[in-house]
Every structure is written in C-alpha cells, then in structure tokens.
Design a protein around this motif. Structure first.
Motif, PDB file in Angstrom:
ATOM      1  N   GLY A 151      -3.073 137.155 186.092  1.00  0.00           N
ATOM      2  CA  GLY A 151      -2.936 138.266 185.638  1.00  0.00           C
ATOM      3  C   GLY A 151      -1.737 139.125 185.389  1.00  0.00           C
ATOM      4  O   GLY A 151      -1.513 140.003 184.974  1.00  0.00           O
ATOM      5  N   SER A 152      -0.743 138.375 186.101  1.00  0.00           N
ATOM      6  CA  SER A 152       0.621 139.023 186.107  1.00  0.00           C
ATOM      7  C   SER A 152       1.244 138.985 184.837  1.00  0.00           C
ATOM      8  O   SER A 152       1.098 138.235 183.857  1.00  0.00           O
ATOM      9  CB  SER A 152       1.617 138.063 186.950  1.00  0.00           C
ATOM     10  N   LYS A 153       2.075 140.086 184.627  1.00  0.00           N
ATOM     11  CA  LYS A 153       2.862 139.932 183.296  1.00  0.00           C
ATOM     12  C   LYS A 153       4.081 139.651 183.670  1.00  0.00           C
ATOM     13  O   LYS A 153       4.530 140.473 184.535  1.00  0.00           O
ATOM     14  CB  LYS A 153       2.853 141.731 182.780  1.00  0.00           C
ATOM     15  N   VAL A 154       4.782 138.971 182.859  1.00  0.00           N
ATOM     16  CA  VAL A 154       5.904 138.284 183.223  1.00  0.00           C
ATOM     17  C   VAL A 154       7.057 138.259 182.045  1.00  0.00           C
ATOM     18  O   VAL A 154       6.942 138.005 180.881  1.00  0.00           O
ATOM     19  CB  VAL A 154       5.921 136.910 183.624  1.00  0.00           C
ATOM     20  N   PHE A 155       8.227 138.589 182.420  1.00  0.00           N
ATOM     21  CA  PHE A 155       9.371 138.717 181.318  1.00  0.00           C
ATOM     22  C   PHE A 155      10.406 137.628 182.048  1.00  0.00           C
ATOM     23  O   PHE A 155      10.982 137.590 183.251  1.00  0.00           O
ATOM     24  CB  PHE A 155       9.967 140.203 181.453  1.00  0.00           C
ATOM     25  N   VAL A 156      10.421 136.578 181.178  1.00  0.00           N
ATOM     26  CA  VAL A 156      11.560 135.634 181.542  1.00  0.00           C
ATOM     27  C   VAL A 156      12.820 135.623 180.660  1.00  0.00           C
ATOM     28  O   VAL A 156      12.616 135.732 179.488  1.00  0.00           O
ATOM     29  CB  VAL A 156      10.990 134.100 181.253  1.00  0.00           C
ATOM     30  N   CYS A 157      13.990 135.900 181.289  1.00  0.00           N
ATOM     31  CA  CYS A 157      15.149 136.177 180.444  1.00  0.00           C
ATOM     32  C   CYS A 157      15.924 134.983 180.429  1.00  0.00           C
ATOM     33  O   CYS A 157      16.384 134.347 181.272  1.00  0.00           O
ATOM     34  CB  CYS A 157      15.850 137.431 181.208  1.00  0.00           C
ATOM     35  N   LEU A 218       4.503 143.566 175.588  1.00  0.00           N
ATOM     36  CA  LEU A 218       3.535 143.444 176.679  1.00  0.00           C
ATOM     37  C   LEU A 218       2.399 144.473 176.629  1.00  0.00           C
ATOM     38  O   LEU A 218       1.219 144.321 177.404  1.00  0.00           O
ATOM     39  CB  LEU A 218       4.231 143.296 178.051  1.00  0.00           C
ATOM     40  N   GLY A 219       2.915 145.546 176.170  1.00  0.00           N
ATOM     41  CA  GLY A 219       1.888 147.140 176.169  1.00  0.00           C
ATOM     42  C   GLY A 219       2.287 147.667 177.606  1.00  0.00           C
ATOM     43  O   GLY A 219       1.337 148.717 177.763  1.00  0.00           O
ATOM     44  N   CYS A 220       2.888 146.895 178.408  1.00  0.00           N
ATOM     45  CA  CYS A 220       3.438 147.811 179.647  1.00  0.00           C
ATOM     46  C   CYS A 220       4.561 146.962 180.123  1.00  0.00           C
ATOM     47  O   CYS A 220       4.864 146.164 179.632  1.00  0.00           O
ATOM     48  CB  CYS A 220       2.418 147.567 180.798  1.00  0.00           C
ATOM     49  N   MET A 221       5.203 147.803 181.156  1.00  0.00           N
ATOM     50  CA  MET A 221       6.441 147.027 181.778  1.00  0.00           C
ATOM     51  C   MET A 221       5.747 145.919 182.596  1.00  0.00           C
ATOM     52  O   MET A 221       4.997 146.037 183.338  1.00  0.00           O
ATOM     53  CB  MET A 221       7.202 147.833 182.625  1.00  0.00           C
ATOM     54  N   PRO A 222       6.616 144.591 182.527  1.00  0.00           N
ATOM     55  CA  PRO A 222       6.023 143.625 183.435  1.00  0.00           C
ATOM     56  C   PRO A 222       6.561 143.943 184.866  1.00  0.00           C
ATOM     57  O   PRO A 222       7.415 144.315 185.185  1.00  0.00           O
ATOM     58  CB  PRO A 222       7.107 142.567 182.945  1.00  0.00           C
ATOM     59  N   GLU A 223       5.470 143.476 185.605  1.00  0.00           N
ATOM     60  CA  GLU A 223       5.572 143.595 187.120  1.00  0.00           C
ATOM     61  C   GLU A 223       6.648 142.635 188.007  1.00  0.00           C
ATOM     62  O   GLU A 223       6.958 142.581 189.043  1.00  0.00           O
ATOM     63  CB  GLU A 223       4.466 143.729 187.966  1.00  0.00           C
ATOM     64  N   ILE A 224       6.829 141.634 186.843  1.00  0.00           N
ATOM     65  CA  ILE A 224       7.784 140.412 187.467  1.00  0.00           C
ATOM     66  C   ILE A 224       8.632 140.190 186.271  1.00  0.00           C
ATOM     67  O   ILE A 224       8.293 139.913 185.196  1.00  0.00           O
ATOM     68  CB  ILE A 224       7.003 139.224 187.788  1.00  0.00           C
ATOM     69  N   THR A 225      10.005 139.922 186.595  1.00  0.00           N
ATOM     70  CA  THR A 225      11.115 139.388 185.719  1.00  0.00           C
ATOM     71  C   THR A 225      11.706 138.278 186.609  1.00  0.00           C
ATOM     72  O   THR A 225      12.080 138.399 187.688  1.00  0.00           O
ATOM     73  CB  THR A 225      12.213 140.592 185.437  1.00  0.00           C
TER      74      THR A 225
END
Length: 335
Positions: A151-157, A218-225
């Motif tokens: 369920g993690s929301k993740v941002f990959v830069c 995402l509809g929210c800030m990611p908890e992991i970047t």
C-alpha cells in the motif's frame, strides 16, 4: 589490449564473460577519471554489471563447476571486519569492487572472481538478466532501506536505469502507487512500461511546484521518496514532496555539497537515508527473476560486441536508450 588469461586462486573461479552492462559510473570514470574520492591513477578495466560461464574452478570451490552460468556480485570484502560481521559488508572500507579504482572490472573475455560472489543462474534466467541483477540490486537495497511495503505511495525522482529498477522493485514490494519524474518523455514512457502509475515531465518548475504536482497526482503526499538523480533541485523537491514522518532515500550521487531545506525535513520528521551499493541482494534478485515476478528485459535497448566498446560507451554518454549491453563472447551474442 591483450592480457594473459588469469589463473584462479583456491577460492576463485575463472569466467568466460558473456554480458556486461554499461553503468553511468563507468562513463564517468572514462570521462572524468574520478568519482568523489575514487580517483583513476593508472589504466583500469571498466565493467561491473556482468554475467558469464565458469571455465575453471579453484581447488577450494565446491558449489560451482565448469559450465555453470553465473551472475557476478562485483563487491567482495577483503576481510571479515565489523561491517561484514553485522551483515553490511558493502560498507567495509577495504572492499574489492569491480571497476572502482584501483580494482579492475570485468569488461574482458576472461575474468577471475571470488567464487562466493558468483551466483548460479537458473536455466530460465538469461545472461543479460544476470548482468541486470547489479542495477536491480540497487533498487532492492534502496526500497528495503526506504521501507516500501503493502500500500505504500512512492515518489521516484529520475527515470534512468536506477530510477526504473526502483519502480520495478517498489511495485513488486507492494507499492499501491508510484509516481516518477524526469526531464525526458522517452524515459517516462519506459517508466510507464515497467509499472509506474503516474509520470511527470519536469520542465522549469520550482522544487515546491514539483512536490505539489506529485501530491496532486497521488492524491496525497508520498510516505516514501527515492531520489535517483543526485541533482540539487531534485533533492530539494524530494524533501518537500515527502509526507511528514516519511522516508527519503538518496540514491543518486551529485556534487559533494548541496543546499537542501534540511529544517523543513527536520521539523516534519522526514527521515533521510543514504545507500551505498547493496548487500545480500543477489539471491533475492535471482528468485524474483526465476519466478518471473519481475521483468527487467525491457531495460536493455542496445547491444554491442566487446570490440565495439567505444561505440557502446559513446551511445551511453549521449543518453540514448536505457541500458547498453556489451557482448563479450564472440561465439554467443544471444541475450
């Protein structure tokens, strides 16, 4: 240049090399002669993303035999120091590492390596997949350090090869949504191919604006970047984007000194973690590839014979494609 075929020591194996991927670090050493404190002082063989076939085993080697196809883990500890004892051998200061000065890499026809750091490939895993375990390992190590879970929301830069393997691994580890940013539309298309849910082509937005776009998608800030560029503005965007109490893992390497909004991270309890290569990832990666739970094949976009290595390096330097693979066995250019 021609060199004698090396003789394996008691705990080593001699390999006939098959596939070697070109990494950004290889190009950097070739162009600049150094990465941070690692300086090229004399000629060095490049290449550390590699696979090959065992042709000879040392007297003490029992788990491999001639004819075995193997993937090579390039980092081999030279001593059982405190880091090795703690299972974090990648941090050992005296570690041998292919194509990091002064240690030679494996972009050659024959190469000897510690047998313990050669891993047998199952029949359904190709040599190229074996060579791609090295970059894949960076993704496994980074996502583990980041704590990616169901369920993690993740941002990959960044959507270079390392950004892409982090997308693949994050999805494999249960991430519900992954958003990727990059300058290149072609790379973002590749990110979509390997499983990214959302992409953002960055043009000239401020770091705060990039963070807002990530949150909106995402509809929210990611908890992991997972930051894979090392670019100052991207590290800034990564801090602004990460949810309070979340984790930012810095994978990309840029200049030694960067200006970042560290107080913003501190007051929001954003944990900032580094990674250095990987450890204990080859068995995991081989299991994932053998079971077909991950697919890294789309990452290979170019292939060159070893004799055309210069052309291959020029291709990588121009930023064409994703992963350029060199084929070292003149009798077998199959993947």
């Amino acid at each position: 240049e021609d060199r004698p075929i090396p003789e394996p020591g008691p705990n080593e194996v001699l390999l006939r090399m098959h596939s070697v991927g070109i990494c950004g670090s290889d190009v950097h050493y070739w162009q600049h002669g150094r990465i941070g404190d690692f300086v090229v002082k004399e000629p060095m063989v490049l290449g550390h993303e590699a696979s090959g076939t065992v042709v000879k085993v040392g007297s003490g080697v029992t788990h491999l035999k001639a004819g075995d196809r193997v993937a090579i883990e390039p980092g081999v500890p030279r001593e059982a120091d405190e880091f090795c004892k703690a299972g974090r051998y990648n941090l050992s200061p005296t570690i041998f590492f292919c194509a990091t000065p002064p240690d030679d890499g494996n972009l050659c026809h024959y190469y000897k390596h510690s047998a313990s750091y050669c891993y047998k490939l199952p029949d359904n895993v190709t040599f190229e997949e074996g060579a791609l375990i090295e970059p894949l390992s960076v993704g496994i190590h980074a996502c583990k350090r980041a704590g990616v879970t169901l369920g993690s929301k993740v941002f990959v830069c960044g959507a270079g090869p390392i950004g892409l393997v982090n997308v693949i691994v994050a999805k494999m580890m249960g991430a519900a949504a992954v958003v990727v940013t990059d300058l290149s539309a072609a790379r973002l298309q590749k990110a979509k191919e390997v499983g990214a849910d959302f992409t953002i082509q960055v043009k000239n937005e401020t770091p705060q604006e990039v963070a807002s776009k990530v949150e909106a998608l995402l509809g929210c800030m990611p908890e992991i970047t997972v930051e894979c560029t090392g670019v100052q503005a991207c590290i800034q965007a990564s801090i602004y984007a990460t949810r309070s109490g979340g984790t930012l893992v810095l994978v990309g390497l840029g200049p030694e000194m960067v200006t970042v909004p560290i107080v913003n991270a501190a007051v929001r309890e954003v944990d900032i973690r580094g990674i250095f290569r990987y450890c204990n990832t080859w068995p995991v990666a081989i299991s994932l590839l053998a079971s077909k739970r991950v697919n890294v094949k789309p990452l290979v976009t170019h292939r060159f014979p070893l004799e055309k290595a210069l052309e291959a390096f020029e291709t990588t330097k121009r930023g064409e494609g994703v992963k350029v693979m060199l084929k070292c066995d003149p009798t077998d250019h199959n993947p």
